[in-house]
Enzyme design. Structure first.
Site, PDB file in Angstrom:
ATOM      1  N   GLU A  43      -3.368   7.501  -4.239  1.00  0.00           N
ATOM      2  CA  GLU A  43      -3.334   6.253  -3.490  1.00  0.00           C
ATOM      3  C   GLU A  43      -3.159   5.085  -4.457  1.00  0.00           C
ATOM      4  O   GLU A  43      -3.878   4.987  -5.449  1.00  0.00           O
ATOM      5  CB  GLU A  43      -4.632   6.064  -2.698  1.00  0.00           C
ATOM      6  CG  GLU A  43      -4.619   4.817  -1.828  1.00  0.00           C
ATOM      7  CD  GLU A  43      -5.938   4.608  -1.086  1.00  0.00           C
ATOM      8  OE1 GLU A  43      -5.962   4.761   0.138  1.00  0.00           O
ATOM      9  OE2 GLU A  43      -6.939   4.303  -1.759  1.00  0.00           O
ATOM     10  N   TYR A  62       0.864  -1.184   0.000  1.00  0.00           N
ATOM     11  CA  TYR A  62       0.000   0.000   0.000  1.00  0.00           C
ATOM     12  C   TYR A  62       0.897   1.229   0.000  1.00  0.00           C
ATOM     13  O   TYR A  62       1.848   1.307   0.779  1.00  0.00           O
ATOM     14  CB  TYR A  62      -0.892   0.017   1.255  1.00  0.00           C
ATOM     15  CG  TYR A  62      -1.684   1.297   1.382  1.00  0.00           C
ATOM     16  CD1 TYR A  62      -2.971   1.377   0.885  1.00  0.00           C
ATOM     17  CD2 TYR A  62      -1.123   2.439   1.970  1.00  0.00           C
ATOM     18  CE1 TYR A  62      -3.702   2.562   0.969  1.00  0.00           C
ATOM     19  CE2 TYR A  62      -1.830   3.621   2.048  1.00  0.00           C
ATOM     20  CZ  TYR A  62      -3.123   3.675   1.554  1.00  0.00           C
ATOM     21  OH  TYR A  62      -3.826   4.855   1.634  1.00  0.00           O
TER      22      TYR A  62
END
Ligand code: GDP
Ligand code: MN
Length: 380
Positions: free
Chosen positions: A191, A101
């Site tokens: 993101e 992530y």
């Protein structure tokens, strides 16, 4: 302004961030053609402004034409989190070895840009944050230096993520490039979940989420064109058109206020006294009747609203003008909930006189108004 995955990936590619190829399709037929052109297996992905598409059945791997067409048809029939799927991204499937992530955003409290990383990608980061917050790492970078972030800091951050040593420089490179992309596009969020290492060791952005700062869009007319009106929140669009700022919240007390600061203060007072506002709504200065009508209509779309609190401080906006707007709204349609009003300032007496004999409940002060609204609407 939210971008779709395919749009964010185009911007990534422009800045050298490795992304898989991709073709956008509007129909199952187009998706099939795209899949044939790319070669199987491919991933077919719903393009909607919301995360968790995988879980909702909006991301599927397919291995032949028959499957591609059927899956595309099925995904185009989905509504994910209230957003109907109208576009697909068809992209070659990747053999995933690790999912990470990585995101980049502005931390307003600390007045800095911050990279957030986690060695466990692919899953919802909110869940990791709750269950094992120690797995989430931060790396602060001066927002003005995002196009030239100190490599030492980025490297230390990626090393702390405990990847295999060989992948560290590649992830650092992705960080540097999304930093450049962030600054160049006036983004407020990037993101990548997951940023993957494939079985050949290549680091690739498999997903991409990007939000551009609306206040910076004037600097990027070419990016403003990426806005997908059909995919945006209907209420917020309607409000935008009417020139009012509107944000839906979870409470039972609808708020109609003139001025953003006063709207915040109104919400604070409601909260302080134990209630919960159903929305933030600023009808702006010089509130004309149409705006008040729009405000009521938008608030009443929410079935949780039990009462409306109108808080008007007449300055340039005259109270009688607002009163006329309220009368017009009441004549236009039935407001099925009580309306509490605090009307103070310019032409207050005239405004009150106009509203005499209506269903409105007058309050002398904001506190009183909020108390009355909470009595009717219930505590939070
Ligand atoms: P999201 O659910 O909206 O975040 O959509 P993602 O693009 O992140 O896709 C969800 C998940 O599907 C990812 O976390 C991956 O595990 C998986 N996925 C997506 N594309 C591929 C692919 O090309 N190959 C493989 N093996 N998995 C994929
Ligand atoms: Mn994702």
């Amino acid at each position: 302004m939210k971008l779709h995955e395919y749009q964010a990936k185009e911007l990534f590619a422009k800045h050298g961030v490795p992304v898989p190829e991709g073709i956008v399709a509007l129909t199952a037929g187009d998706a099939l053609a795209a899949a044939e052109a790319l070669g199987y297996p491919v991933a077919i992905k719903a393009q909607v402004h919301i995360g968790g598409r995988g879980k909702a059945g909006g991301v599927k791997l397919v291995s032949d034409g028959k499957e591609a067409e059927a899956v595309a048809e099925a995904i185009l029939g989905l509504t994910i989190g209230g957003f109907p799927v109208r576009k697909l991204l068809v992209t070659p499937a990747v053999d995933v070895a690790h999912e990470l992530y990585l995101s980049l955003l502005i931390d307003r409290n600390k007045r800095t840009a911050v990279y957030i990383g986690c060695a466990e990608g692919g899953v919802e980061i909110e869940t990791v944050a709750k269950e094992s917050p120690e797995k989430i790492l931060r790396c602060e970078v001066n927002a003005r230096e995002l196009d030239n972030a100190p490599e030492r800091d980025l490297t230390a951050f990626v090393e702390a993520l405990c990847l295999e040593a060989g992948h560290v420089p590649e992830v650092v490179d992705v960080m540097a490039k999304i930093g450049k992309c962030f600054k160049a596009t006036g983004a407020s969020l990037i993101e990548i979940n997951p940023l993957i290492v494939d079985t050949s060791g290549a680091v690739i952005a498999l997903d991409a989420k990007m939000v551009l700062d609306d206040n910076a869009l004037f600097q990027h007319p070419e990016l403003a064109e990426l806005r997908d009106i059909a995919s945006e929140d209907e209420d917020e669009l309607e409000a935008d058109k009417a020139g009012v700022s509107f944000v839906r919240l979870e409470g039972s007390i609808g708020c109609v206020v003139n001025g953003a600061g006063l709207a915040m203060a109104t919400m604070d007072v409601i909260k302080h006294l134990g209630g919960a506002p159903s929305n933030f709504l600023d009808i702006g200065g010089g509130a004309r009747s149409e705006k008040v009508v729009t405000a009521f209509k938008m608030i009443l779309k929410d079935p949780n609203v039990k009462v409306i609190l109108v808080n008007i401080l007449g300055g340039i906006t005259r109270c009688d003008e607002v009163a006329k707007g309220i009368l017009a709204a009441l004549a236009d349609f039935d407001v099925p909930v009580p309306i509490v009003i605090r009307l103070a300032g310019t032409n207050e007496a005239e405004g009150r006189a106009l509203l005499e004999g209506t269903q409105l409940i007058f309050a002398e002060t904001l506190e009183q108004g909020a108390e009355t609204a909470i009595k009717i609407g219930g505590a939070a």
